[in-house]
Design an enzyme around this catalytic site. Structure first.
Site, PDB file in Angstrom:
ATOM      1  N   LYS A  11       0.877  -1.155  -0.029  1.00 41.70           N
ATOM      2  CA  LYS A  11       0.052   0.004  -0.221  1.00 41.70           C
ATOM      3  C   LYS A  11       0.885   1.084  -0.076  1.00 41.70           C
ATOM      4  CE  LYS A  11      -4.233  -2.115   2.199  1.00 41.70           C
ATOM      5  NZ  LYS A  11      -5.020  -2.071   3.329  1.00 41.70           N
ATOM      6  N   ASP A  70      10.698  -2.675  -8.856  1.00 41.32           N
ATOM      7  CA  ASP A  70      11.715  -3.172  -7.801  1.00 41.32           C
ATOM      8  C   ASP A  70      12.495  -2.252  -7.197  1.00 41.32           C
ATOM      9  OD1 ASP A  70      11.829  -5.741  -6.422  1.00 41.32           O
ATOM     10  OD2 ASP A  70      14.151  -5.866  -7.326  1.00 41.32           O
TER      11      ASP A  70
END
Length: 201
Positions: A11, A70
């Site tokens: 989140k 990433d």
């Protein structure tokens, strides 16, 4: 408003993307919205490999354009650790608090002058039938001796940003977006947004 899926269940990351992509006219969705049970194993040894892996796997599974991120922390005194293992540095549970504790413990006797570090981010954008593209960004800083601030997530409370004279977690979302590794990577992506992405509704 165009929709874009971010291949994450984090989140905190979703909030970062919303701050930066909403002004460009995109509604940000995450795996929590479209494929809650999907979890792509990160088997790559670099940020770029993992980002591509996730973007292509999710895009193929859902048949839609996907942005994957990433990112992680590289600490010079620890030879680049935690690097690609940033999220699970202290174990598979992916606890931000435990990860921070481990870093602080490892750097316990390291002087300020040697606590240099950077956040790195690689974004991969993938869609069915299109060539995957990557964009990278970084943010230089240093590791504090204790947590500061209540904003952000991950290692933000111990990452000091010299230009702001604050920890990353002390910055407001718009301030963080203007200097963060993810913000820098996203700006590169938005500057050369693949033409096919703008055609998606």
């Amino acid at each position: 408003m165009k929709k874009i899926v971010i291949a994450t269940q984090n989140k905190g990351k979703a909030k970062d993307f919303e701050t930066m992509l909403a002004p460009l006219g995109y509604k940000v969705l995450t795996l929590l919205d479209v494929a809650q049970d999907m979890d792509v194993e990160e088997t790559g040894v670099t940020f770029e490999e993992n980002a591509i892996l996730k973007a292509e796997a999710v895009s193929k599974a859902l048949g839609i354009p996907v942005i994957s991120d990433d990112s992680g922390l590289e600490i010079d005194a620890l030879n680049g650790e935690p690097g690609v293992y940033s999220a699970r540095y202290a174990g598979a549970a992916k606890s931000d608090s435990a990860n921070i504790d481990k870093v602080l413990e490892k750097l316990n006797s390291v002087p300020d002058s040697e606590r240099t570090a950077r956040f790195r981010c690689v974004l991969a954008i993938s869609a069915p039938g299109q060539q995957t593209e990557t964009f990278s960004g970084s943010c230089e800083g240093a590791i504090l001796h204790e947590r500061r601030g209540d904003n952000g997530f991950g290692y933000d409370p111990i990452f000091y940003v010299p230009a702001q004279e604050k920890a990353m977690a002390e910055l407001e979302p718009h301030e963080k977006a203007s200097i963060s590794h993810r913000g820098n990577a996203l700006r590169k992506l938005s500057e050369s947004m693949p033409a096919w992405l703008n055609e998606e509704k």
